[in-house]
Design an enzyme around this catalytic site. Structure first.
Site, PDB file in Angstrom:
ATOM      1  N   LYS A  55     111.795 -32.529  29.563  1.00 20.28           N
ATOM      2  CA  LYS A  55     111.383 -31.125  29.574  1.00 20.28           C
ATOM      3  C   LYS A  55     110.190 -30.932  28.643  1.00 20.28           C
ATOM      4  CE  LYS A  55     114.795 -29.761  26.070  1.00 20.28           C
ATOM      5  NZ  LYS A  55     115.869 -28.809  25.723  1.00 20.28           N
ATOM      6  N   TYR A  90      90.903 -20.683   3.144  1.00 14.98           N
ATOM      7  CA  TYR A  90      91.127 -19.243   3.164  1.00 14.98           C
ATOM      8  C   TYR A  90      92.058 -18.820   2.029  1.00 14.98           C
ATOM      9  CZ  TYR A  90      88.874 -18.675   7.697  1.00 14.98           C
ATOM     10  OH  TYR A  90      87.949 -18.626   8.718  1.00 14.98           O
TER      11      TYR A  90
END
EC number: 5.1.1.1
Length: 381
Positions: free
Chosen positions: A52, A274
């Site tokens: 999956k 940042y």
């Protein structure tokens, strides 16, 4: 100006020097390793290879040839099952999600499908649908995970309804399926398995249990099981916090690679990234790597997350941005622009180690790889 060593990149990769490498041979090796974990006495359980989420991000099409030794494939929904058929897989396919609506029954046009049934309405949809094929069904016991499935008090009624449908020729064989919530813990399946066996006692039909963790830690429990369903370990990642993939004799099937694209000499007291999330204590060289959260690398990975630069282990600094990250070049004083960077899966840097540092799990990183990251196949051995 920092030194530059921009190496040749293989044909077919994009201009940006970031790529993942997938190794089908590693998947085949891991499948064989998982087979060795099956009980040695009696009839060994058959094995669904869980593919999956596009084979945990590796690409079903890329690794399907390596799964020839599997007895069946396990997917989430019917579209994935149909895709496996189009790729040439002829064996059984287990569909974890079963049916999401009555219309899904119209997709049951291939042989060898096995549907996981989690509520009574799904049986009603099957009973009312004009099926061209008769899927086998697996009743899921809610167990100790309580996601989907039948509670203990409702299980036998569901079994009787499914068995009646099977006798009428509406569906194929009826089996019993359980999924453990704590298979990665010592003794984590004992109570759950005992309750499951009590619920299905006296009910005919095959039994399916055991994901990767259950198979590797509690393999003896699979002795009374006809099908097991490993996933993560097929791709070379450990499901355990205290045991590495190498200790389990698993080989990583995906690695993520990049290069240094910049080097900054950052003075003491300055911030990196940042928000200045990392503050430089003494002047240092900081490398800039072209890989960020838009590529699937976890934005929340903290300073200290391991990275390999030019064969030397070092650490992430500050916040991961959309397209790049900063790394400490203190341990790698010889590094230059173009130096190779391994972000996980090679050089002894396991994906589960990076995931643990970021407060998540290996499957999160593997399945989260962005579509903008090109993928190449490792050379066949």
């Amino acid at each position: 100006m920092p030194p530059v060593n921009a190496p040749y990149r293989p044909e077919g990769l994009t201009a940006r020097p970031l790529h993942a490498r997938v190794d089908p041979d590693a998947v085949a090796h891991n499948l064989a390793r998982l087979r060795k974990a099956l009980p040695a006495s009696g009839a060994a359980p058959r094995l669904w290879a869980t593919v999956k989420a596009d084979a945990y991000g590796h690409g079903v099409r890329r690794i399907l040839p390596a799964l020839r030794g599997a007895d069946g494939l396990a997917v989430l929904h019917l579209d994935e099952a149909r895709a496996c058929r189009r790729m040439g897989w002829q064996g059984p396919v287990l569909v974890y999600g079963g049916l999401y609506s009555p219309a899904d029954a119209l997709l049951l046009d291939a042989s060898g499908l096995h549907l996981v049934i989690t509520h009574a309405a799904q049986l009603e949809w099957l009973a009312q649908a004009p099926l061209s094929q008769r899927p086998a069904v697996w009743l899921r016991y809610a167990g100790d995970i309580h996601h989907t499935g039948f509670a203990a008090q409702a299980y036998r009624a569901a079994y009787e309804a499914a068995s009646a449908m099977s006798r009428r020729g509406l569906i194929g064989e009826v089996g019993h399926l359980n999924h453990y919530a704590r298979a990665d813990e010592p003794g984590g399946v004992d109570g759950a398995d005992a309750l499951f066996r009590d619920v299905i006692a006296g009910l005919p039909g095959p039994v399916s249990t055991s994901n990767s963790a259950a198979l590797l830690k509690h393999g003896a429990r699979a002795a009374d099981t006809q099908w097991v369903r490993p996933g993560l370990a097929l791709y070379g990642a450990s499901p355990f916090a205290d045991t590495s993939a190498a200790q389990l004799e698993l080989r990583p099937a995906m690695s993520l690679h990049s290069q240094l694209v910049g080097i900054q000499r950052v003075p003491a007291g300055a911030g990196v990234g940042y928000g200045g999330a990392f503050t430089v204590q003494q002047a240092m060289d900081v490398g800039i790597v072209t890989c960020g959260y838009a590529d699937g690398y976890p934005r929340h990975a903290p300073t200290g997350t391991p990275v390999i630069v030019d064969g030397v282990r070092t650490r992430l600094l500050g916040r991961v941005s959309m397209d790049m990250m900063a790394v400490d070049l203190g341990p790698v004083p010889h590094a230059c622009i173009g130096a190779p960077v391994t972000l996980w899966g090679a050089g002894g840097l396991a994906v589960e180690e990076v995931a643990a540092s970021a407060g998540t799990i290996a499957a999160d990183l593997l399945t989260g790889l962005s579509a903008r990251v090109p993928v190449q196949l490792a050379d066949a051995h």
